[in-house]
Design a protein around this motif. Structure first.
Motif, PDB file in Angstrom:
ATOM      1  N   THR A  92       5.055  22.282  12.127  1.00 26.47           N
ATOM      2  CA  THR A  92       5.636  20.947  11.988  1.00 26.47           C
ATOM      3  C   THR A  92       6.549  20.629  13.161  1.00 26.47           C
ATOM      4  OG1 THR A  92       5.519  21.101   9.583  1.00 26.47           O
ATOM      5  CG2 THR A  92       7.022  19.448  10.490  1.00 26.47           C
ATOM      6  N   LEU A  93       7.371  21.583  13.571  1.00 27.31           N
ATOM      7  CA  LEU A  93       8.265  21.376  14.722  1.00 27.31           C
ATOM      8  C   LEU A  93       7.454  21.114  15.995  1.00 27.31           C
ATOM      9  CD1 LEU A  93      10.934  24.114  13.986  1.00 27.31           C
ATOM     10  CD2 LEU A  93      11.275  21.626  13.897  1.00 27.31           C
ATOM     11  N   ILE A  94       6.384  21.861  16.171  1.00 30.38           N
ATOM     12  CA  ILE A  94       5.523  21.649  17.345  1.00 30.38           C
ATOM     13  C   ILE A  94       4.884  20.268  17.264  1.00 30.38           C
ATOM     14  CG2 ILE A  94       3.406  22.426  18.496  1.00 30.38           C
ATOM     15  CD1 ILE A  94       4.293  25.317  17.649  1.00 30.38           C
ATOM     16  N   GLY A  95       4.469  19.876  16.064  1.00 27.33           N
ATOM     17  CA  GLY A  95       3.900  18.542  15.862  1.00 27.33           C
ATOM     18  C   GLY A  95       4.893  17.430  16.159  1.00 27.33           C
ATOM     19  N   HIS A  98       8.343  19.557  19.826  1.00 30.32           N
ATOM     20  CA  HIS A  98       9.114  20.686  20.343  1.00 30.32           C
ATOM     21  C   HIS A  98       8.146  21.747  20.851  1.00 30.32           C
ATOM     22  CE1 HIS A  98      12.811  19.005  18.778  1.00 30.32           C
ATOM     23  NE2 HIS A  98      12.177  18.750  17.652  1.00 30.32           N
ATOM     24  N   THR A  99       8.550  22.466  21.877  1.00 33.50           N
ATOM     25  CA  THR A  99       7.687  23.501  22.431  1.00 33.50           C
ATOM     26  C   THR A  99       7.649  24.695  21.469  1.00 33.50           C
ATOM     27  OG1 THR A  99       9.477  24.578  23.637  1.00 33.50           O
ATOM     28  CG2 THR A  99       8.285  22.814  24.788  1.00 33.50           C
ATOM     29  N   PRO A 100       6.558  25.457  21.497  1.00 31.74           N
ATOM     30  CA  PRO A 100       6.472  26.625  20.610  1.00 31.74           C
ATOM     31  C   PRO A 100       7.654  27.598  20.760  1.00 31.74           C
ATOM     32  CG  PRO A 100       4.305  26.109  21.457  1.00 31.74           C
ATOM     33  CD  PRO A 100       5.281  25.209  22.175  1.00 31.74           C
ATOM     34  N   PRO A 101       8.090  27.928  21.995  1.00 30.81           N
ATOM     35  CA  PRO A 101       9.234  28.847  22.089  1.00 30.81           C
ATOM     36  C   PRO A 101      10.512  28.288  21.454  1.00 30.81           C
ATOM     37  CG  PRO A 101       8.120  28.690  24.210  1.00 30.81           C
ATOM     38  CD  PRO A 101       7.528  27.649  23.310  1.00 30.81           C
ATOM     39  N   ARG A 102      10.722  26.980  21.592  1.00 30.54           N
ATOM     40  CA  ARG A 102      11.919  26.369  20.985  1.00 30.54           C
ATOM     41  C   ARG A 102      11.814  26.368  19.454  1.00 30.54           C
ATOM     42  NH1 ARG A 102      16.426  25.418  24.003  1.00 30.54           N
ATOM     43  NH2 ARG A 102      16.743  23.375  23.136  1.00 30.54           N
ATOM     44  N   GLY A 110      18.151  31.003  12.312  1.00 31.17           N
ATOM     45  CA  GLY A 110      18.531  30.871  10.907  1.00 31.17           C
ATOM     46  C   GLY A 110      18.185  29.575  10.213  1.00 31.17           C
ATOM     47  N   ALA A 111      17.426  28.686  10.830  1.00 31.11           N
ATOM     48  CA  ALA A 111      17.057  27.438  10.163  1.00 31.11           C
ATOM     49  C   ALA A 111      16.213  27.762   8.926  1.00 31.11           C
ATOM     50  CB  ALA A 111      16.288  26.532  11.111  1.00 31.11           C
ATOM     51  N   GLN A 112      16.584  27.187   7.786  1.00 29.44           N
ATOM     52  CA  GLN A 112      15.882  27.429   6.530  1.00 29.44           C
ATOM     53  C   GLN A 112      15.095  26.218   6.047  1.00 29.44           C
ATOM     54  OE1 GLN A 112      15.906  30.477   4.741  1.00 29.44           O
ATOM     55  NE2 GLN A 112      16.703  31.138   6.724  1.00 29.44           N
ATOM     56  N   SER A 113      15.180  25.125   6.805  1.00 25.06           N
ATOM     57  CA  SER A 113      14.464  23.913   6.427  1.00 25.06           C
ATOM     58  C   SER A 113      14.138  23.127   7.686  1.00 25.06           C
ATOM     59  CB  SER A 113      15.308  23.046   5.489  1.00 25.06           C
ATOM     60  OG  SER A 113      16.418  22.507   6.193  1.00 25.06           O
ATOM     61  N   LEU A 114      13.280  22.126   7.543  1.00 17.89           N
ATOM     62  CA  LEU A 114      12.933  21.285   8.679  1.00 17.89           C
ATOM     63  C   LEU A 114      14.171  20.557   9.195  1.00 17.89           C
ATOM     64  CD1 LEU A 114      10.782  20.114  10.560  1.00 17.89           C
ATOM     65  CD2 LEU A 114      10.365  18.353   8.836  1.00 17.89           C
ATOM     66  N   ASP A 115      14.999  20.050   8.288  1.00 21.77           N
ATOM     67  CA  ASP A 115      16.212  19.335   8.702  1.00 21.77           C
ATOM     68  C   ASP A 115      17.151  20.238   9.487  1.00 21.77           C
ATOM     69  OD1 ASP A 115      15.356  16.995   7.481  1.00 21.77           O
ATOM     70  OD2 ASP A 115      16.450  17.378   5.622  1.00 21.77           O
ATOM     71  N   GLU A 116      17.332  21.476   9.016  1.00 14.96           N
ATOM     72  CA  GLU A 116      18.205  22.417   9.733  1.00 14.96           C
ATOM     73  C   GLU A 116      17.642  22.748  11.101  1.00 14.96           C
ATOM     74  OE1 GLU A 116      19.027  25.943   7.489  1.00 14.96           O
ATOM     75  OE2 GLU A 116      19.816  24.823   5.777  1.00 14.96           O
ATOM     76  N   ALA A 117      16.334  22.943  11.184  1.00 11.17           N
ATOM     77  CA  ALA A 117      15.708  23.285  12.462  1.00 11.17           C
ATOM     78  C   ALA A 117      15.842  22.133  13.456  1.00 11.17           C
ATOM     79  CB  ALA A 117      14.238  23.644  12.257  1.00 11.17           C
ATOM     80  N   TRP A 120      19.452  21.861  14.614  1.00  7.49           N
ATOM     81  CA  TRP A 120      19.771  22.925  15.571  1.00  7.49           C
ATOM     82  C   TRP A 120      19.167  22.599  16.928  1.00  7.49           C
ATOM     83  CZ3 TRP A 120      17.293  26.327  18.762  1.00  7.49           C
ATOM     84  CH2 TRP A 120      18.073  27.353  19.294  1.00  7.49           C
ATOM     85  N   LEU A 121      17.922  22.151  16.951  1.00  4.54           N
ATOM     86  CA  LEU A 121      17.255  21.833  18.220  1.00  4.54           C
ATOM     87  C   LEU A 121      17.942  20.664  18.934  1.00  4.54           C
ATOM     88  CD1 LEU A 121      13.571  22.307  17.079  1.00  4.54           C
ATOM     89  CD2 LEU A 121      14.730  23.602  18.891  1.00  4.54           C
ATOM     90  N   GLU A 122      18.416  19.694  18.175  1.00  6.39           N
ATOM     91  CA  GLU A 122      19.103  18.541  18.779  1.00  6.39           C
ATOM     92  C   GLU A 122      20.444  18.930  19.385  1.00  6.39           C
ATOM     93  OE1 GLU A 122      19.207  15.645  15.656  1.00  6.39           O
ATOM     94  OE2 GLU A 122      17.160  14.962  16.079  1.00  6.39           O
ATOM     95  N   ARG A 123      21.066  19.987  18.879  1.00  7.26           N
ATOM     96  CA  ARG A 123      22.352  20.446  19.423  1.00  7.26           C
ATOM     97  C   ARG A 123      22.184  21.279  20.693  1.00  7.26           C
ATOM     98  NH1 ARG A 123      23.260  21.710  13.932  1.00  7.26           N
ATOM     99  NH2 ARG A 123      22.970  23.925  14.417  1.00  7.26           N
ATOM    100  N   GLN A 124      20.962  21.709  20.980  1.00 10.62           N
ATOM    101  CA  GLN A 124      20.719  22.573  22.132  1.00 10.62           C
ATOM    102  C   GLN A 124      20.522  21.727  23.394  1.00 10.62           C
ATOM    103  OE1 GLN A 124      21.175  25.845  21.426  1.00 10.62           O
ATOM    104  NE2 GLN A 124      21.552  24.877  19.432  1.00 10.62           N
TER     105      GLN A 124
END
Length: 136
Positions: A92-95, A98-102, A110-117, A120-124
């Motif tokens: 879903t993240l790749i879709g 986001h790149t596969p490594p990210r 530690g992301a446990q849900s799509l929202d958390e992931a 986290w990615l937006e803060r990077q």
């Protein structure tokens, strides 16, 4: 998957009431096998629909004649379920672009849900740009 079963020859030798009870019992067994298969395969939507259908059929009959309590046992392979969840979340993240490594990195952090992931990615910082504390 709804299919009708042909009447058994044994049912033809019995009284109509006995044949109806035997056919209802066979249909119930078949539905319970379908429910078991859906649970075992991890198909929660189908399992929920089948369980709902079984409950509706039982309550619509108006009586408990011909019905027996169904014992339901479910075993969860947590490692397999977690791996399947993580693969789905990563896809879903790749879709979302986001790149596969990210995507993998978000899950490892530690992301446990799509929202958390996504949060986290937006803060990077963007790839190739040093983190804000390294620039100071």
């Amino acid at each position: 998957s709804s299919s009708t079963r042909p009447p058994s020859r044994l049912g033809m030798l019995q009284s109509p009431m006995e044949a109806d009870t035997r056919q209802a019992s066979g249909a119930l067994d078949w539905q319970l096998q379908e429910l078991s298969a859906a649970i075992a395969s991890g198909d929660a939507l189908t399992a929920a629909a089948l369980a709902r259908q079984l409950a509706t059929n039982r309550s619509a009959s108006g009586s408990s004649e011909g019905w027996t309590a169904a014992a339901v046992r479910c075993e969860v392979d947590r490692d397999a379920a977690t791996a399947a969840f993580r693969r789905g979340l990563q896809a879903t993240l790749i879709g979302l672009g986001h790149t596969p490594p990210r995507a993998v990195q978000a899950l490892r952090c530690g992301a446990q849900s799509l929202d958390e992931a996504v949060a986290w990615l937006e803060r990077q910082p963007p790839v190739g740009q040093p983190p804000p504390q390294a620039m100071a």
